[in-house]
Enzyme design. Sequence first.
Site, short mmCIF file in Angstrom:
data_model
loop_
_atom_site.label_atom_id
_atom_site.label_comp_id
_atom_site.label_asym_id
_atom_site.label_seq_id
_atom_site.Cartn_x
_atom_site.Cartn_y
_atom_site.Cartn_z
N LYS A 1 0.11 3.64 -2.74
CA LYS A 1 -0.97 4.62 -2.67
C LYS A 1 -0.44 6.05 -2.62
O LYS A 1 -1.18 7.01 -2.90
CB LYS A 1 -1.85 4.35 -1.45
CG LYS A 1 -2.73 3.09 -1.57
CD LYS A 1 -3.60 2.92 -0.33
CE LYS A 1 -4.62 1.82 -0.50
NZ LYS A 1 -4.08 0.47 -0.36
N SER B 1 0.79 -1.24 0.00
CA SER B 1 0.00 0.00 0.00
C SER B 1 0.82 1.28 0.00
O SER B 1 0.25 2.37 -0.09
CB SER B 1 -0.96 0.01 1.20
OG SER B 1 -2.04 -0.87 0.96
N SER C 1 -6.10 2.87 4.67
CA SER C 1 -5.55 2.20 3.49
C SER C 1 -6.64 1.48 2.72
O SER C 1 -6.43 0.38 2.18
CB SER C 1 -4.45 1.20 3.91
OG SER C 1 -3.56 0.96 2.86
#
Length: 401
Positions: free
Chosen positions: A114, A111, A169
């Site tokens: 991101k 993640s 997340s």
Amino acid sequence: MTIGSPSRATRVSRVAVYCSAVCCSAVCAVGAPAIASSPEGARLSVEAGAQDAKAAQEPPSLYRPGTQVRPRAGAPRVPRDVSATSWLVADVRSGEVLAAHNAHRRLPPASTLKTLFALTVLPTLPAGLRHTVEREELEGIGAGSSLVGVEENRTYRVADLWRGVFLSSGNDAVRVLAALNGGWRTTAERMQDKARALGARDTRVVSPDGYDAPGQVSSAYDLAVFGRAGLRNAEFAEYCATVTAKFPAGGWAYDIQNTNRLLTGTGVARYPGLIGIKNGYTSNAGNTLIAAAERDGRTLVVTVMRPRAGGGFAVYEEARSLLDWGFRAAGRVDAVGSLVPPRPAAAPQAGPESPAPVREEKERAAGPGWPAAGAITGAAGLGAAAVALALRFKGARLARG
């Protein structure tokens, strides 16, 4: 053997040779200075070619395997308890890399990708925009994904969705924002373009939320580039530093908390001066983290990818060790690299988004500049004059003979 005036054929042949010699001399005399003064001519230099070849044989230290650091006398030793497969410590303001380990090794980012998603999409969507989620926008979320709780037929502000991305997340929030940005595939392509524009060459985007996908990789270097760029965006900096928030659920809202443990102090001690940025985990990537902290007017960013010892909290404790070392080592080590993308050798000293290189490319595409054009025009003019003079000479000789 005939002695006397040359024949007509012989005279014409001599004239032709004379014309050729004059034309060649003119072109060489006028064209040589232009070639010598042009960048293309300069690149023909044997010395320059040798230097370029030598530079190509000596890659920057950040591309070498293992730990790279250039300590001065009295510099603290790089912490030995860091087990991460790849890590990096850099100064946010200057972009100087203080130390790194396997900086360009390509690994799954989880993640932390991101951050690139936010850098790409944040500028396109106003924070106050309200959107009602459609069922199709939540399709394709990977099994076991982290979620913030986005529901179809419910209306959210874009700012709510971003808090779902940064704090929880939430891959569901990423899906909706990507839909607003033109779709999943379009967003992945734009993220790839953004990475290249930032000089991040190790990153390949397949799934914008960071979910494990074949071929999706990044590096400690690239993640540090994304983190540094994010802190220069006011919205990004605000979201990544938010510890808790309310997430809407119709007529009420529930609490969400940032999953970055160095920021919240959950399970590990909170790091003093921490200002974000993003953590990640998948079974394939292991634990990954981009963290930034400020102390005594200096801001550092560290990236840690896939610790090989210490359990689930190791990524935070190793980031802590690297931040501590970085603040102690600042001013006592020489940089081993830079997060600032390299500029072309001929480009002016401007920012990474300067339009100067674009102008330079347009000028090259349009053809030779004034010096080269003048040389060509001058050579053509002298050649034409030489031909006219020779023909006149030829006519006079033939009239006499």
